[in-house]
Design a protein around this motif. Structure first.
Motif, PDB file in Angstrom:
ATOM      1  N   LYS B 159      73.761  24.248  25.711  1.00 11.56           N
ATOM      2  CA  LYS B 159      75.076  24.922  25.607  1.00 11.56           C
ATOM      3  C   LYS B 159      74.964  26.388  25.996  1.00 11.56           C
ATOM      4  O   LYS B 159      75.794  26.928  26.725  1.00 11.56           O
ATOM      5  N   GLU B 160      73.921  27.033  25.475  1.00  7.66           N
ATOM      6  CA  GLU B 160      73.733  28.460  25.773  1.00  7.66           C
ATOM      7  C   GLU B 160      73.489  28.671  27.261  1.00  7.66           C
ATOM      8  O   GLU B 160      73.963  29.636  27.856  1.00  7.66           O
ATOM      9  N   LYS B 161      72.756  27.756  27.833  1.00  6.55           N
ATOM     10  CA  LYS B 161      72.486  27.865  29.276  1.00  6.55           C
ATOM     11  C   LYS B 161      73.777  27.673  30.069  1.00  6.55           C
ATOM     12  O   LYS B 161      74.049  28.388  31.035  1.00  6.55           O
ATOM     13  N   GLU B 162      74.556  26.682  29.639  1.00  5.54           N
ATOM     14  CA  GLU B 162      75.820  26.405  30.351  1.00  5.54           C
ATOM     15  C   GLU B 162      76.738  27.617  30.333  1.00  5.54           C
ATOM     16  O   GLU B 162      77.461  27.894  31.269  1.00  5.54           O
ATOM     17  N   ARG B 163      76.668  28.339  29.221  1.00  3.27           N
ATOM     18  CA  ARG B 163      77.558  29.478  29.066  1.00  3.27           C
ATOM     19  C   ARG B 163      77.311  30.560  30.128  1.00  3.27           C
ATOM     20  O   ARG B 163      78.178  31.381  30.383  1.00  3.27           O
ATOM     21  N   ALA B 164      76.138  30.548  30.717  1.00  2.00           N
ATOM     22  CA  ALA B 164      75.814  31.585  31.723  1.00  2.00           C
ATOM     23  C   ALA B 164      76.409  31.255  33.086  1.00  2.00           C
ATOM     24  O   ALA B 164      76.207  31.998  34.052  1.00  2.00           O
ATOM     25  N   LYS B 165      77.163  30.151  33.181  1.00  2.00           N
ATOM     26  CA  LYS B 165      77.659  29.741  34.504  1.00  2.00           C
ATOM     27  C   LYS B 165      78.616  30.766  35.104  1.00  2.00           C
ATOM     28  O   LYS B 165      78.732  30.882  36.320  1.00  2.00           O
ATOM     29  N   ASN B 166      79.288  31.549  34.226  1.00  5.33           N
ATOM     30  CA  ASN B 166      80.178  32.570  34.803  1.00  5.33           C
ATOM     31  C   ASN B 166      79.353  33.647  35.510  1.00  5.33           C
ATOM     32  O   ASN B 166      79.784  34.223  36.505  1.00  5.33           O
ATOM     33  N   MET B 167      78.150  33.904  35.017  1.00  4.27           N
ATOM     34  CA  MET B 167      77.286  34.887  35.698  1.00  4.27           C
ATOM     35  C   MET B 167      76.790  34.328  37.033  1.00  4.27           C
ATOM     36  O   MET B 167      76.639  35.063  38.008  1.00  4.27           O
ATOM     37  N   PHE B 168      76.571  33.021  37.062  1.00  3.77           N
ATOM     38  CA  PHE B 168      76.199  32.382  38.323  1.00  3.77           C
ATOM     39  C   PHE B 168      77.343  32.565  39.336  1.00  3.77           C
ATOM     40  O   PHE B 168      77.121  32.966  40.483  1.00  3.77           O
ATOM     41  N   ALA B 169      78.560  32.295  38.869  1.00  2.00           N
ATOM     42  CA  ALA B 169      79.722  32.431  39.760  1.00  2.00           C
ATOM     43  C   ALA B 169      79.859  33.884  40.227  1.00  2.00           C
ATOM     44  O   ALA B 169      80.139  34.155  41.402  1.00  2.00           O
ATOM     45  N   LEU B 170      79.625  34.803  39.302  1.00  5.26           N
ATOM     46  CA  LEU B 170      79.722  36.219  39.662  1.00  5.26           C
ATOM     47  C   LEU B 170      78.664  36.583  40.706  1.00  5.26           C
ATOM     48  O   LEU B 170      78.945  37.292  41.687  1.00  5.26           O
ATOM     49  N   GLY B 171      77.460  36.060  40.523  1.00  7.33           N
ATOM     50  CA  GLY B 171      76.385  36.327  41.486  1.00  7.33           C
ATOM     51  C   GLY B 171      76.750  35.794  42.855  1.00  7.33           C
ATOM     52  O   GLY B 171      76.565  36.477  43.883  1.00  7.33           O
ATOM     53  N   LEU B 172      77.292  34.598  42.884  1.00  4.61           N
ATOM     54  CA  LEU B 172      77.671  33.975  44.153  1.00  4.61           C
ATOM     55  C   LEU B 172      78.752  34.789  44.871  1.00  4.61           C
ATOM     56  O   LEU B 172      78.652  35.085  46.063  1.00  4.61           O
ATOM     57  N   GLU B 185      74.028  44.361  35.860  1.00  6.80           N
ATOM     58  CA  GLU B 185      72.739  44.228  35.168  1.00  6.80           C
ATOM     59  C   GLU B 185      72.650  45.240  34.017  1.00  6.80           C
ATOM     60  O   GLU B 185      72.237  44.897  32.910  1.00  6.80           O
ATOM     61  N   ASP B 186      73.085  46.464  34.276  1.00  3.93           N
ATOM     62  CA  ASP B 186      73.084  47.479  33.207  1.00  3.93           C
ATOM     63  C   ASP B 186      74.006  47.058  32.068  1.00  3.93           C
ATOM     64  O   ASP B 186      73.691  47.205  30.890  1.00  3.93           O
ATOM     65  N   PHE B 187      75.150  46.533  32.477  1.00  4.77           N
ATOM     66  CA  PHE B 187      76.128  46.109  31.489  1.00  4.77           C
ATOM     67  C   PHE B 187      75.544  45.018  30.587  1.00  4.77           C
ATOM     68  O   PHE B 187      75.652  45.054  29.362  1.00  4.77           O
ATOM     69  N   LEU B 188      74.900  44.043  31.209  1.00  3.04           N
ATOM     70  CA  LEU B 188      74.305  42.938  30.435  1.00  3.04           C
ATOM     71  C   LEU B 188      73.198  43.468  29.527  1.00  3.04           C
ATOM     72  O   LEU B 188      73.063  43.035  28.377  1.00  3.04           O
ATOM     73  N   ALA B 189      72.447  44.437  30.045  1.00  4.29           N
ATOM     74  CA  ALA B 189      71.358  44.991  29.242  1.00  4.29           C
ATOM     75  C   ALA B 189      71.908  45.619  27.972  1.00  4.29           C
ATOM     76  O   ALA B 189      71.329  45.500  26.895  1.00  4.29           O
ATOM     77  N   LYS B 190      73.069  46.291  28.095  1.00  8.05           N
ATOM     78  CA  LYS B 190      73.679  46.905  26.913  1.00  8.05           C
ATOM     79  C   LYS B 190      74.222  45.837  25.980  1.00  8.05           C
ATOM     80  O   LYS B 190      74.055  45.898  24.769  1.00  8.05           O
ATOM     81  N   LYS B 191      74.882  44.850  26.577  1.00  7.89           N
ATOM     82  CA  LYS B 191      75.547  43.829  25.767  1.00  7.89           C
ATOM     83  C   LYS B 191      74.538  42.960  25.024  1.00  7.89           C
ATOM     84  O   LYS B 191      74.743  42.632  23.858  1.00  7.89           O
ATOM     85  N   PHE B 192      73.482  42.566  25.687  1.00 11.28           N
ATOM     86  CA  PHE B 192      72.531  41.638  25.070  1.00 11.28           C
ATOM     87  C   PHE B 192      71.193  42.295  24.750  1.00 11.28           C
ATOM     88  O   PHE B 192      70.174  41.613  24.616  1.00 11.28           O
ATOM     89  N   ARG B 195      69.121  40.756  22.183  1.00  9.24           N
ATOM     90  CA  ARG B 195      68.723  39.345  22.319  1.00  9.24           C
ATOM     91  C   ARG B 195      68.102  39.154  23.697  1.00  9.24           C
ATOM     92  O   ARG B 195      68.750  38.667  24.629  1.00  9.24           O
ATOM     93  N   PRO B 196      66.839  39.532  23.815  1.00 12.76           N
ATOM     94  CA  PRO B 196      66.185  39.584  25.129  1.00 12.76           C
ATOM     95  C   PRO B 196      66.262  38.276  25.909  1.00 12.76           C
ATOM     96  O   PRO B 196      66.424  38.282  27.132  1.00 12.76           O
ATOM     97  N   GLU B 197      66.170  37.141  25.197  1.00 14.56           N
ATOM     98  CA  GLU B 197      66.149  35.889  25.946  1.00 14.56           C
ATOM     99  C   GLU B 197      67.510  35.606  26.595  1.00 14.56           C
ATOM    100  O   GLU B 197      67.598  35.159  27.742  1.00 14.56           O
ATOM    101  N   ILE B 198      68.589  35.887  25.847  1.00 14.72           N
ATOM    102  CA  ILE B 198      69.937  35.697  26.386  1.00 14.72           C
ATOM    103  C   ILE B 198      70.140  36.648  27.562  1.00 14.72           C
ATOM    104  O   ILE B 198      70.722  36.286  28.587  1.00 14.72           O
ATOM    105  N   LEU B 199      69.666  37.875  27.405  1.00 16.36           N
ATOM    106  CA  LEU B 199      69.784  38.851  28.491  1.00 16.36           C
ATOM    107  C   LEU B 199      69.088  38.338  29.750  1.00 16.36           C
ATOM    108  O   LEU B 199      69.676  38.292  30.836  1.00 16.36           O
ATOM    109  N   GLU B 200      67.838  37.910  29.596  1.00 17.88           N
ATOM    110  CA  GLU B 200      67.082  37.438  30.746  1.00 17.88           C
ATOM    111  C   GLU B 200      67.758  36.236  31.394  1.00 17.88           C
ATOM    112  O   GLU B 200      67.815  36.111  32.616  1.00 17.88           O
ATOM    113  N   ALA B 201      68.292  35.365  30.553  1.00 16.06           N
ATOM    114  CA  ALA B 201      68.950  34.161  31.079  1.00 16.06           C
ATOM    115  C   ALA B 201      70.177  34.541  31.906  1.00 16.06           C
ATOM    116  O   ALA B 201      70.415  34.001  32.986  1.00 16.06           O
ATOM    117  N   ASN B 202      70.951  35.504  31.407  1.00 15.41           N
ATOM    118  CA  ASN B 202      72.147  35.912  32.147  1.00 15.41           C
ATOM    119  C   ASN B 202      71.770  36.564  33.467  1.00 15.41           C
ATOM    120  O   ASN B 202      72.402  36.326  34.495  1.00 15.41           O
TER     121      ASN B 202
END
Ligand code: TPP
Ligand code: SF4
Ligand code: MG
Lengths: 362, 621
Positions: B159-172, B185-192, B195-202
């Motif tokens: 589920k957590e992995k699936e949630r990152a699909k919007n970041m995939f779409a954004l990357g594309l 990337e900076d934004f995600l670093a601040k937000k997560f 939670r390093p693993e969630i950050l890295e996954a995003n």
């Protein structure tokens, strides 16, 4: 933890500028405005006005730092007659307006004058929230159990069955007990006084003004035109003593003249009952403690009251310390300002406007 | 590394659409930020349901974010998307009608399951049945590719992995339009950060999306949109509500008085409360009241004490505040009332835009109760409008209504951040001494003695010695402010209050009529600014002469408005209501303006307005 431990102000008037010690004393006249008082002859509002005008000098405050805010009703004309700052606002909304004023101006002693309709009907929401938040206000609720200004309809404190202009067959509404309501709304100071007992009224007013937080004082007020004699049994010298329960913190709760004193004792299930002094025996006497953190005892006292006014407690029901809303709000703002090194400069504002994500063109 | 072509475009409109839970607003925001950083001009339009989470995969649950960016001046979020990102069948179905044939669709095939298709009434998958053959479809298994790319993250659930699909779409999409992703990337670093693993996954999902575009053959080319020529300066992207909150704070700073906001949460105004609650460092106090009546009461009480009292709300809240606004008219104290309009009546369309509160704020009070009204016209303009509202309130000691709407509130655009010392000086003087003498020659304070020029009465705040006085909502005697029931005095006071508002200094209306020989004027107000300007641009590019003007001040109107209205053979007034400004103009100036109205909860499109103006142009040719 006490307010002092928290670094919070302790008395209601702590930040309000007082007169210097050598200043000439104020008198009732200093608090009397040039406006002609326009209540009906014999109205209890005159008595309260005189009591307040003669009491205010005792606080020793600078007159310009006192503000009376009222709603709408006969009682709400009050501010016009006091030579302080004053606002006669709109029906029921005075507690909200006073909240804005008190929160932004810690140097003011802010009073709210309201009626039973103003405070408990149209403005009920604002009243309970001012009490819940514990805004540093002194609220005087003139209860004449009727809508005076609109010429005599039943109010939220009118006894069920009241025959009024809008209830020719008797009202079917159940009344509020304002003291119970205030206690239920988490009020930190709740008191009741009779308009006609000036000494008691002044004592309660002083305690209310000096209380830091929202202080609600219900004042029984006679409307000779539309609800005459509503509190007559409490004024009648022959009945008074048997009915009025004078609350004194730290003392047993009693009623009745010296030769026929009755004492409140606890009964299983919570509420108490009055028994003759001689019959108390081993039963547990209820000793009033206005400072008790738990409001249940004060609430139980408020329930001694009934529409028949068999036993009516007077005095301070509850007086406890709790950080006030306005102090807390200011502490957050001042804390943020201090932490940032003082009031915002142009450069600080510039930084706010730019935000965190800017780009430059040219 | 890649043999892909790069094409240059002058403008693009992208719409991200998905389920409310898919993170489309965030995706849109990030894409916007990347685009702003590249120097494109842009305009955005979020569109979301009133329900926080409508049932998953259904049409009512679709949330979208549209962004228009270009190498030139952008006036609207764009009529129709060039690209639709559809995260599920509902998003496709809800948005397809807006998509011109030939446009691009990026669809998440993983969500096109029999069950999801059935939820929105598709019998067969439009990705497979040929019904989308007029569009350019990229069918991408967004979810499963994301999950696959995140396989190394063993600590995360599926589920957590699936949630990152919007970041995939954004990357594309970032790859497709050559947007830099460092800001994200900076934004995600601040937000997560915590939670390093969630950050890295995003971050991994974002990169995977980019790489997917770069490596798969499905995407043959990427696009470049050059930076737009913009005046030199420092820019940021702002939504209307952010700009409005900043404008209020800046105004209080320039007035040298504290700002006190009394407010009760309501869509789409709550972000003003949120933004100001975060400005304590700037001396801003916010009080979340028990209801709207208390919100305005608190603001008025604070104004009485010398603060800049502000209350923010939407139409239903204005209805509740009316009586207190009337009190402020009578007390003649400064007060700013912000109305972020939404669809009505009643609860109406909470998350959609409308301009139907104009008559409510003009006339929705008892008695003769004139109140100045002004309206912001673009998201960034909310800043200037807020400063102007404070200027009027404090100069004239009056409540002022500042109108914005859902479109401006949530829409965003680049804003050239002004220098603080260039902002207007809003310093106000409080009364400090008696202003008259009584019959005996003694100095006295007359609370209703007016400034001869502005007709404003003194602002005498409690705490000022010698100026003790009483004010209230009962009619007051001219000058003394004592209670007065005198008939002539009432007539005088009613007219004085009106004269004060009528005399408020507002700049003349500027007319944009480049050829100078236009016969048709398009006169708008508020958030129709963008669509009106875009439509006139289209018509001028086609060789037509069309004049355009936009009203900031609706009460009082600019002094030259009468003259402007009479200069044109036809005046078209487009509004997102049923003709409220038109009614005012006809009643005030006896001019038969043409009203064009739509109340669909959406801003006008450029095409729609251009069509209407064309018809009128034909009449006068
Ligand atoms: C919005 C609004 N509704 C109704 C009224 C009419 N009104 C004025 S005073 C009042 C009742 C006042 O009763 P109370 O508060 O008990 O004051 P009293 O006159 O008894 O002192 C009413 C209904 C009003 N002024 N405003
Ligand atoms: S109507 Fe009653 S409450 Fe009002 S002024 Fe007359 S006596 Fe007093
Ligand atoms: Mg009453």
């Amino acid at each position: 933890m006490t307010l002092t431990d928290l670094g919070m102000p302790v008395t209601g008037l702590q930040h309000v500028p007082h007169l210097p010690d050598d200043a000439p004393g104020q008198s009732k006249r200093d608090f009397t405005s040039d406006q002609e008082v326009r209540w009906c002859p014999g109205c209890g509002d005159y008595v309260i006005l005189a009591a307040v005008q003669s009491f205010l000098p005792e606080l020793g405050l600078r007159r310009e730092n006192i503000v009376f805010v009222s709603g709408i009703g006969c009682s709400s004309r009050f501010p016009y007659y006091l030579d302080t700052y004053g606002m006669h606002s709109i029906h029921g909304r005075a507690p909200a307006i006073a909240t804005g004023l008190a929160t932004s101006r810690p140097d003011l002693s802010v009073w709210v004058v309201t009626g039973d309709g103003d405070a408990l009907s149209i403005g009920g929401n604002h009243l309970i929230h001012a009490l819940r938040r514990n805004v540093n206000l002194t609220i005087l609720l003139f209860n004449n159990q009727i809508y005076g200004l609109t010429k005599g309809q039943y109010s939220p404190t009118s006894r069920t069955g009241s025959v009024t202009k809008s209830s020719p067959l008797g009202s079917v509404d159940a009344p509020f007990n304002p003291v119970s309501l205030a206690l239920g709304a988490e009020a930190t100071f709740v008191a009741r006084a009779m308009e006609s007992d000036r000494a008691e009224l002044k004592e309660v007013l002083r305690a209310a003004a000096e209380h830091r937080g929202a202080a609600l004082v219900e004042i029984y007020q006679n409307c000779p035109i539309f609800n005459d004699g509503a509190f007559e049994v409490l004024k009648d010298r022959t009945q008074q003593a048997a009915r009025i329960v004078r609350l004194r913190s730290g003392e047993p709760v009693t009623v009745g003249p010296e030769d026929d004193r009755r004492v409140l004792v606890r009964v299983a299930g919570g509420h108490g009952e009055f028994v003759p002094e001689a019959e108390v025996g081993a039963r547990e006497v209820v000793v009033h403690d206005a400072a008790a953190p738990d409001p249940s005892a004060a609430f139980a006292l408020s329930r001694l009251d009934s529409p028949e006014m068999t036993h009516v407690p007077m005095g301070v029901f509850r007086q406890v310390s709790r950080p006030t809303y306005d102090d807390l709000v200011r502490a957050q703002v001042e804390g943020a300002v201090d932490a940032a090194g003082g009031p915002a400069t142009d450069a600080d504002l510039g930084e706010l406007l730019r935000g965190r994500d800017t780009w430059t063109v040219g | 590394m890649t043999s892909k072509t790069v094409q240059t475009l002058d403008r693009v409109v992208i719409r991200f659409a998905g389920d409310s839970g898919d993170g489309m607003q965030l995706t849109g925001d990030r894409f916007t930020s990347e685009t702003a950083a590249l120097g494109n001009d842009l305009s955005t339009l979020p569109n979301f349901p009133a329900e926080i989470r409508a049932p998953q995969g259904t049409l009512p649950g679709v949330s979208s974010f549209q962004l228009h960016f270009a190498d030139h001046d952008v006036l609207t979020p764009g009529d129709a998307p060039d690209v639709l990102v559809a995260m599920n069948p509902a998003a496709l179905k809800a948005n397809l009608a807006d998509l011109p044939r030939g446009a691009t669709i990026v669809a998440n095939t993983d969500e096109f399951t029999t069950r999801n298709l059935a939820k929105v009434g598709y019998e067969t998958s439009p990705l497979e049945d040929g019904s989308l053959e007029s569009w350019h479809v990229h069918a991408v298994a967004l979810t499963s590719i994301t999950v696959e790319a995140l396989a190394p993250f063993e600590g995360l659930t599926r589920k957590e992995k699936e949630r990152a699909k919007n970041m995939f779409a954004l990357g594309l999409l970032s790859w497709m339009y050559t947007r830099p992703t460092t800001g994200t990337e900076d934004f995600l670093a601040k937000k997560f950060g915590g939670r390093p693993e969630i950050l890295e996954a995003n971050l991994a999902a974002l990169r995977a999306g980019w790489n997917y575009g770069e490596t798969t053959e499905d995407f043959a080319s990427s696009f470049v949109v050059q930076a737009a020529p913009m005046a030199p300066g420092r820019y940021r992207n702002v939504t209307g509500n952010t700009a409005l909150a900043l404008g209020l704070a800046a105004a209080a700073h320039r007035a040298g008085r504290p700002l006190v906001l009394g407010s009760y949460p309501i869509t789409p105004a709550s972000d003003v409360l949120h933004a100001l609650s975060g400005m304590k460092r700037h001396g801003v106090t916010t009080i979340q009241a028990e209801d709207e009546i208390a919100g305005v009461g608190i603001a008025l009480g604070a104004s009485y004490g010398g603060a800049i009292g502000v209350t923010s709300t939407s139409g239903p809240g204005i209805a509740l505040k009316s009586e207190t606004i009337g009190l402020a008219v009578s007390l003649e104290l400064p007060l700013v009332v912000v109305d972020i309009q939404r669809g009505g009546p009643s609860t109406g369309l909470p998350t959609k835009t409308e301009q139907a509160d104009l008559l409510q704020v003009m006339y929705g009070r008892n008695g003769e109760s004139p109140v100045p009204v002004l309206a912001a016209q673009t998201p960034a303009d909310c800043f200037d409008a807020a400063l102007d509202a404070v200027r009027i309130a404090t100069t004239y000691r009056t409540p002022v209504v500042l109108l914005s709407d859902g479109y401006l509130a949530n829409g965003s655009e680049p804003w050239a951040v002004p220098e603080v010392d260039e902002l207007p000086d809003l310093a106000v003087e409080l009364a400090s001494a008696p202003n008259a003498v009584d019959d005996a020659g003694e100095p006295v304070f007359r609370p209703y003695l007016r400034d001869p020029e502005t007709l404003a009465r003194p602002w005498a705040v409690p705490g000022t010695p010698g100026l003790e006085h009483r004010i209230g909502g009962i009619e007051k005697a001219d000058v003394t402010g004592d209670i007065s029931y005198d008939p002539d005095n009432h007539d005088t006071m009613v007219r004085l209050r009106q004269a004060k508002v009528d005399g408020i200094a507002v700049p003349d209306l500027e007319v944009d009529d480049p050829s100078g020989d236009a016969k048709v004027l398009v006169l708008g107000w508020g958030s129709t600014y963008g669509p009106v300007a875009a439509a006139t641009r289209v018509l001028r590019n086609a060789g037509h002469a069309v004049a355009r003007a936009h009203l900031r001040h609706l009460n009082p109107f600019p002094a030259n408005l009468d003259d402007v209205l009479r200069r044109y053979e036809r005046v078209l007034v487009p509004e997102m209501n049923t003709g409220q400004l038109a009614l005012l103009l006809r009643g005030t100036y006896l001019v038969d303006v043409r009203s064009h109205t739509a109340v669909r909860g959406l801003p006008f499109t450029t095409v729609e307005l251009a069509d209407v103006v064309s018809t009128i142009l034909e009449e006068v040719s």
